[in-house]
Motif scaffolding. Structure first.
Motif, PDB file in Angstrom:
ATOM      1  N   SER A 102       0.841  -1.192   0.000  1.00 21.59           N
ATOM      2  CA  SER A 102       0.000   0.000   0.000  1.00 21.59           C
ATOM      3  C   SER A 102       0.876   1.242   0.000  1.00 21.59           C
ATOM      4  O   SER A 102       2.096   1.157   0.004  1.00 21.59           O
ATOM      5  CB  SER A 102      -0.941  -0.011   1.207  1.00 21.59           C
ATOM      6  OG  SER A 102      -0.189  -0.047   2.394  1.00 21.59           O
ATOM      7  N   LYS A 103       0.239   2.387  -0.009  1.00 22.15           N
ATOM      8  CA  LYS A 103       0.944   3.666   0.031  1.00 22.15           C
ATOM      9  C   LYS A 103       0.884   4.209   1.451  1.00 22.15           C
ATOM     10  O   LYS A 103      -0.173   4.266   2.066  1.00 22.15           O
ATOM     11  CB  LYS A 103       0.279   4.680  -0.904  1.00 22.15           C
ATOM     12  CG  LYS A 103       0.522   4.413  -2.367  1.00 22.15           C
ATOM     13  CD  LYS A 103       1.823   5.027  -2.786  1.00 22.15           C
ATOM     14  CE  LYS A 103       1.866   5.243  -4.281  1.00 22.15           C
ATOM     15  NZ  LYS A 103       2.954   6.089  -4.673  1.00 22.15           N
ATOM     16  N   ALA A 104       2.050   4.609   1.980  1.00 25.57           N
ATOM     17  CA  ALA A 104       2.112   5.261   3.285  1.00 25.57           C
ATOM     18  C   ALA A 104       1.637   6.704   3.116  1.00 25.57           C
ATOM     19  O   ALA A 104       1.473   7.200   1.995  1.00 25.57           O
ATOM     20  CB  ALA A 104       3.549   5.227   3.818  1.00 25.57           C
ATOM     21  N   THR A 105       1.425   7.390   4.227  1.00 23.13           N
ATOM     22  CA  THR A 105       0.927   8.762   4.158  1.00 23.13           C
ATOM     23  C   THR A 105       1.876   9.696   3.415  1.00 23.13           C
ATOM     24  O   THR A 105       1.432  10.678   2.822  1.00 23.13           O
ATOM     25  CB  THR A 105       0.644   9.317   5.567  1.00 23.13           C
ATOM     26  OG1 THR A 105       1.834   9.200   6.355  1.00 23.13           O
ATOM     27  CG2 THR A 105      -0.481   8.568   6.239  1.00 23.13           C
ATOM     28  N   ASN A 106       3.160   9.402   3.410  1.00 23.87           N
ATOM     29  CA  ASN A 106       4.120  10.239   2.678  1.00 23.87           C
ATOM     30  C   ASN A 106       4.260   9.819   1.216  1.00 23.87           C
ATOM     31  O   ASN A 106       5.051  10.382   0.484  1.00 23.87           O
ATOM     32  CB  ASN A 106       5.489  10.224   3.362  1.00 23.87           C
ATOM     33  CG  ASN A 106       6.198   8.897   3.246  1.00 23.87           C
ATOM     34  OD1 ASN A 106       5.626   7.902   2.826  1.00 23.87           O
ATOM     35  ND2 ASN A 106       7.449   8.885   3.629  1.00 23.87           N
ATOM     36  N   GLY A 107       3.510   8.806   0.791  1.00 20.83           N
ATOM     37  CA  GLY A 107       3.538   8.352  -0.593  1.00 20.83           C
ATOM     38  C   GLY A 107       4.429   7.163  -0.860  1.00 20.83           C
ATOM     39  O   GLY A 107       4.389   6.582  -1.942  1.00 20.83           O
ATOM     40  N   ASP A 108       5.272   6.779   0.107  1.00 19.83           N
ATOM     41  CA  ASP A 108       6.148   5.624  -0.066  1.00 19.83           C
ATOM     42  C   ASP A 108       5.329   4.339  -0.162  1.00 19.83           C
ATOM     43  O   ASP A 108       4.216   4.243   0.367  1.00 19.83           O
ATOM     44  CB  ASP A 108       7.111   5.488   1.113  1.00 19.83           C
ATOM     45  CG  ASP A 108       8.254   6.483   1.068  1.00 19.83           C
ATOM     46  OD1 ASP A 108       8.383   7.211   0.060  1.00 19.83           O
ATOM     47  OD2 ASP A 108       9.016   6.530   2.045  1.00 19.83           O
TER      48      ASP A 108
ATOM     49  N   ARG B 275       9.528  -1.037   2.921  1.00 23.70           N
ATOM     50  CA  ARG B 275       9.326   0.344   2.495  1.00 23.70           C
ATOM     51  C   ARG B 275      10.223   0.638   1.296  1.00 23.70           C
ATOM     52  O   ARG B 275      11.400   0.297   1.294  1.00 23.70           O
ATOM     53  CB  ARG B 275       9.630   1.321   3.612  1.00 23.70           C
ATOM     54  CG  ARG B 275       9.319   2.773   3.228  1.00 23.70           C
ATOM     55  CD  ARG B 275       9.532   3.735   4.376  1.00 23.70           C
ATOM     56  NE  ARG B 275       8.588   3.559   5.451  1.00 23.70           N
ATOM     57  CZ  ARG B 275       7.399   4.169   5.536  1.00 23.70           C
ATOM     58  NH1 ARG B 275       7.024   4.992   4.590  1.00 23.70           N
ATOM     59  NH2 ARG B 275       6.620   3.960   6.571  1.00 23.70           N
TER      60      ARG B 275
ATOM     61  N   SER C 110       8.608   6.529  -2.869  1.00 23.77           N
ATOM     62  CA  SER C 110       7.469   6.810  -3.741  1.00 23.77           C
ATOM     63  C   SER C 110       7.915   7.068  -5.179  1.00 23.77           C
ATOM     64  O   SER C 110       7.109   6.987  -6.104  1.00 23.77           O
ATOM     65  CB  SER C 110       6.688   8.010  -3.213  1.00 23.77           C
ATOM     66  OG  SER C 110       7.521   9.158  -3.167  1.00 23.77           O
TER      67      SER C 110
END
Length: 69
Positions: A8-14, A42, A45
């Motif tokens: 999935s995408k983390a809140t920072n886009g990674d 991780r 992004s």
């Protein structure tokens, strides 16, 4: 049984994923790999989605293999 994990995408886009270590193997897993509760994946992004997915599949296979061993 090892549960499936998803990319999935983390809140920072990674690109990000977590895989829980089953309770019955935590002691041995920690002794071997230094991690007790969960493994984390991780990637930046800036990495294209296809490359992130390929890296994730490799990571997930490695962690699953460690848990099953």
């Amino acid at each position: 049984m090892v549960q499936m994990t998803t990319l999935s995408k983390a809140t920072n886009g990674d690109w990000f994923a977590r895989k829980a270590i089953p309770a019955d193997v935590r002691e041995a897993y920690q002794a071997a790999y230094g991690v007790r509760q969960e493994e984390r994946f991780r990637r930046s992004s800036s990495l294209p989605q296809g490359h992130a997915k390929a890296d994730f599949r490799d990571w997930d296979a490695e962690i699953t293999s460690r848990i099953e061993a």
